[in-house]
Design a protein around this motif. Structure first.
Motif, mmCIF file in Angstrom:
data_model
loop_
_atom_site.group_PDB
_atom_site.id
_atom_site.type_symbol
_atom_site.label_atom_id
_atom_site.label_comp_id
_atom_site.label_asym_id
_atom_site.label_seq_id
_atom_site.Cartn_x
_atom_site.Cartn_y
_atom_site.Cartn_z
ATOM 1 N N PHE A 167 0.843 -1.187 0.000
ATOM 2 C CA PHE A 167 0.000 0.000 0.000
ATOM 3 C C PHE A 167 0.886 1.247 0.000
ATOM 4 C CE2 PHE A 167 -2.501 -3.311 2.141
ATOM 5 C CZ PHE A 167 -3.651 -3.294 1.371
ATOM 6 N N TYR A 169 2.309 4.935 0.228
ATOM 7 C CA TYR A 169 1.879 6.103 0.991
ATOM 8 C C TYR A 169 3.004 7.128 1.047
ATOM 9 C CZ TYR A 169 4.623 3.668 4.556
ATOM 10 O OH TYR A 169 5.645 3.022 5.227
ATOM 11 N N HIS A 183 -8.035 3.412 -1.281
ATOM 12 C CA HIS A 183 -7.122 3.095 -0.185
ATOM 13 C C HIS A 183 -6.468 4.379 0.322
ATOM 14 C CE1 HIS A 183 -7.429 -1.216 -0.441
ATOM 15 N NE2 HIS A 183 -7.179 -1.189 -1.735
ATOM 16 N N TYR A 184 -6.184 4.420 1.613
ATOM 17 C CA TYR A 184 -5.469 5.550 2.197
ATOM 18 C C TYR A 184 -4.066 5.628 1.591
ATOM 19 C CZ TYR A 184 -9.243 5.564 5.617
ATOM 20 O OH TYR A 184 -10.476 5.618 6.209
ATOM 21 N N ASP A 185 -3.574 6.861 1.395
ATOM 22 C CA ASP A 185 -2.265 7.002 0.753
ATOM 23 C C ASP A 185 -1.382 8.067 1.414
ATOM 24 O OD1 ASP A 185 -3.653 9.247 -0.025
ATOM 25 O OD2 ASP A 185 -3.511 8.872 -2.180
ATOM 26 N N GLY A 194 -7.017 9.872 3.324
ATOM 27 C CA GLY A 194 -7.388 9.729 1.923
ATOM 28 C C GLY A 194 -8.230 10.924 1.537
ATOM 29 N N SER A 218 6.012 1.820 0.957
ATOM 30 C CA SER A 218 4.911 0.894 0.706
ATOM 31 C C SER A 218 4.941 -0.268 1.687
ATOM 32 C CB SER A 218 4.973 0.364 -0.729
ATOM 33 O OG SER A 218 6.211 -0.265 -0.981
#
Length: 347
Positions: A28, A30, A139-141, A159, A82
């Motif tokens: 993920f 970010y 998705h939260y980033d 997000g 990530s």
């Protein structure tokens, strides 16, 4: 031989693909930003995130003084990753308090992973049959590190119109030589002179006056994190104008965006609102709340009506020239006086 080897190699290939699939699902990306309570500036000295094997992931953004408020993500500063972070090491200066703080703490890795996996719903540009923008999974980033006087550190994932607190941590006071903190050492300046100068430059005059009178409100930022069960009850001016969205940004730094009327009617456990933007069929309005007034009213109602849910009632006047705001619990209702209308748009 080939009859035995081929199935074996195929099995290895399938297992490899499955493992790659799993890794992809846990990946993920970010960026990392920093923030500080409004009026109480901080600045990062050194900071970094590591994984559960103590391997470096990235630094904590070092982009100068942060002062804009818990509710906002600061500059990214080129930092991010990530890999799910498992540990943070951070040193920062709280200019209003004239102190350095150091944090060396484990992070709730499983909770971070759970929030990443769960994601949230956000608006797309596609319009549905009901005339509204379609909500799609996202998705939260952004991972934001909030720092305050007293060593309070809070971490959020953000997000689009959605933000959730991951944890609250406690840093310890530490000593950092100001000449090792400054980009260019200043000869002849004492540590005390450094702090006094930065205090006058970085801290707003109004906050300086408040600190001199009442001290630093260390308790306030934890009061922001107290969750109350409440909802917004919105009364459109007439039957032609329907509520199509409620965006609630809280003083705690969390936020959410609700588009379904059935969801908007539900009570939620959340911190006091910083502002709420209500979208109607023809108009949308933005209301900014006063933190001290709202905390006081919520505390009073909860003391008189323990455990009972609260309604924040929004009542527009003619042509939405104003919105009357009150807080209601059972049969008791208190009008708010210090909120601000930040404009009415549409028509």
């Amino acid at each position: 031989m080939n009859k035995i080897l081929l199935p074996f190699l195929m099995s290895l290939f399938l297992l490899s693909c499955q493992e790659k699939g799993k890794i992809g699902q846990e990946n993920f990306p970010y960026s990392v930003t920093t923030s500080a309570p409004s009026g109480y500036p901080i600045e990062v000295h050194l900071g970094f995130f590591t994984d559960d094997r103590n391997q470096l992931i990235c630094g904590v953004s070092k982009t100068g003084i942060e002062r804009s408020g818990w509710q906002w993500d600061g500059d990214e500063g080129g930092q991010g990753g990530s890999v799910i972070p498992a540990h943070i090491d951070l040193t920062y200066v709280a200019y209003a308090e004239k102190k350095f703080y150091h944090l060396d703490a484990d992070l709730p890795k499983e909770k971070i992973l759970e929030v990443f996996r769960k994601g949230y719903l956000t608006q797309s540009n596609e319009i549905g049959e009901d005339g509204k923008k379609i909500m799609v999974p996202a998705h939260y980033d952004i991972l934001t590190v909030g720092m305050a006087p007293g060593g309070m550190v809070v971490i959020w994932l953000s997000g689009n119109k959605s933000r959730v607190e991951i944890c609250r941590l406690q840093a310890k006071e530490t000593f950092v030589d100001k000449d090792k903190f400054r980009p260019i050492p200043k000869s002849g300046e004492t540590q005390e002179q450094f702090f006094d100068t930065k205090f006058k430059i970085a801290v707003p005059d109004s906050i300086q006056a408040e600190i001199e009178k009442n001290g630093i409100p260390f308790k306030l930022w934890d009061d922001y994190r107290i969750r109350y069960k409440y909802r917004f009850v919105v009364n459109p001016y007439d039957d032609k104008d329907k509520v199509t969205g409620v965006h609630n940004l809280q003083y705690s730094g969390e936020e959410d965006f609700i588009t379904k009327q059935s969801d908007a009617e539900k009570y939620r456990e959340q911190g006091i609102p910083y502002n709420v933007t209500v979208e109607f069929t023809k108009y949308f309005v933005n209301i900014i709340f006063d933190d001290r007034e709202t905390i006081s009213v919520f505390e009073e109602l909860q003391e008189k009506h323990p455990g009972k849910p609260i309604d924040i009632v929004l009542t527009p006047t003619f042509m939405y020239e104003d919105i009357k705001v009150s807080v209601k619990c059972e049969q008791e209702e208190i009008k708010l006086q210090k909120y601000k209308m930040d404009g009415v748009y549409g028509g």
